[in-house]
Design a protein around this motif. Sequence first.
Motif, PDB file in Angstrom:
ATOM      1  N   THR A 224       3.983  -4.390  -2.311  1.00  0.00           N
ATOM      2  CA  THR A 224       3.818  -3.476  -1.191  1.00  0.00           C
ATOM      3  C   THR A 224       5.163  -2.860  -0.861  1.00  0.00           C
ATOM      4  OG1 THR A 224       2.846  -3.160   0.998  1.00  0.00           O
ATOM      5  CG2 THR A 224       4.180  -5.148   0.692  1.00  0.00           C
TER       6      THR A 224
ATOM      7  N   VAL B  20      -2.813  -5.633  -7.254  1.00  0.00           N
ATOM      8  CA  VAL B  20      -3.086  -4.763  -6.103  1.00  0.00           C
ATOM      9  C   VAL B  20      -1.759  -4.292  -5.530  1.00  0.00           C
ATOM     10  CG1 VAL B  20      -4.129  -4.539  -3.812  1.00  0.00           C
ATOM     11  CG2 VAL B  20      -5.206  -6.028  -5.515  1.00  0.00           C
TER      12      VAL B  20
ATOM     13  N   VAL C 296      -0.240  -2.311  -2.285  1.00  0.00           N
ATOM     14  CA  VAL C 296      -0.582  -1.942  -0.909  1.00  0.00           C
ATOM     15  C   VAL C 296       0.408  -0.892  -0.425  1.00  0.00           C
ATOM     16  CG1 VAL C 296      -0.855  -2.773   1.459  1.00  0.00           C
ATOM     17  CG2 VAL C 296      -1.560  -4.224  -0.465  1.00  0.00           C
TER      18      VAL C 296
ATOM     19  N   ASN D  65      -0.745  -0.005   7.391  1.00  0.00           N
ATOM     20  CA  ASN D  65      -1.942  -0.743   6.973  1.00  0.00           C
ATOM     21  C   ASN D  65      -1.911  -2.230   7.299  1.00  0.00           C
ATOM     22  OD1 ASN D  65      -3.497   1.385   5.716  1.00  0.00           O
ATOM     23  ND2 ASN D  65      -1.875   1.455   4.183  1.00  0.00           N
TER      24      ASN D  65
ATOM     25  N   ASN E 197      -6.678  -1.920   7.018  1.00  0.00           N
ATOM     26  CA  ASN E 197      -7.401  -0.936   6.212  1.00  0.00           C
ATOM     27  C   ASN E 197      -8.516  -1.643   5.450  1.00  0.00           C
ATOM     28  OD1 ASN E 197      -7.953   0.485   3.629  1.00  0.00           O
ATOM     29  ND2 ASN E 197      -6.483   1.983   4.421  1.00  0.00           N
TER      30      ASN E 197
ATOM     31  N   ILE F 189      -8.357  -1.508   1.530  1.00  0.00           N
ATOM     32  CA  ILE F 189      -7.340  -2.404   0.975  1.00  0.00           C
ATOM     33  C   ILE F 189      -7.807  -3.852   1.098  1.00  0.00           C
ATOM     34  CG2 ILE F 189      -4.978  -3.269   1.246  1.00  0.00           C
ATOM     35  CD1 ILE F 189      -4.209  -0.379   2.095  1.00  0.00           C
TER      36      ILE F 189
ATOM     37  N   GLN G 108     -10.116  -4.516  -1.720  1.00  0.00           N
ATOM     38  CA  GLN G 108      -9.391  -4.648  -2.989  1.00  0.00           C
ATOM     39  C   GLN G 108      -8.742  -6.024  -3.098  1.00  0.00           C
ATOM     40  OE1 GLN G 108      -6.498  -1.498  -3.122  1.00  0.00           O
ATOM     41  NE2 GLN G 108      -8.032   0.114  -3.300  1.00  0.00           N
TER      42      GLN G 108
END
Length: 176
Positions: free
Chosen positions: A113, A142, A144, A150, A160, A163, A166
Motif C-alpha cells: 500500500t 493485493v 491498496v 481507504n 472501501n 478493497i 479483494q
Amino acid sequence: MKIIAFAASTSSQSINKALVRYVAKLVVGAEVELLDLNDYELPLFSEDLEREIGNPQAATDFLQKLSSGDALIVSFAEHNGLYTAAFKNLFDWCSRQAGRDIYQSKPMLLLATSSGERGGRTVLDLASSMTPRFGGDVRATVSVPLFNENFDLDSGMITNDEINSQLQSAVNELTN
C-alpha cells in the motif's frame, strides 16, 4: 494452520504495518503471528562483515519464525519503487543461510500500500516476480491505493468495500 505475517518496514507509523494487522484480522480458523522487523535488526550486509561475524542470530531467528508457519502474509513498503533497505538487508543475511529457500515453499499472500494511486504496485510487482525464486508460493497479491482515503486509522479498518472484498478473497486463496 499458523500464519506468519509482517510488514517489510521498520517505521513505527508504517501504513503497511496497519494493512497487515488489518488483513490478519480477516483470517478465520487460523492462528496469525505478527512479526516486527525491528526485532530483527542487523548490521548492513557485506561479505567482509559476514567473514568477520558469521551468521547473525537475528537472521537465524527470522528464518525460524518463517519456518514455524504454514503460510506467510507480507506487506511490502515501497521506497523509490523497491523494498525498504531494512527488509532487503534482512533478506540478504537470510539468503546466506537459506540460499534460494528463504520462504521454504510456503503459500504466500503479498500486499502493498501507499498514499498514491498505484498503492505500492511497483514493489508488489517486484516481490511477485522475485518471491517464487526464493521458495515462495504466491497465492494472491493485493495493492491498496490511496491508503489514507481507504483506511480509517481510528478504527483500523479498510473503508472501501471493493478493497475489502479483494483482501478477503486473497485471504481465502491463501487459507483454502
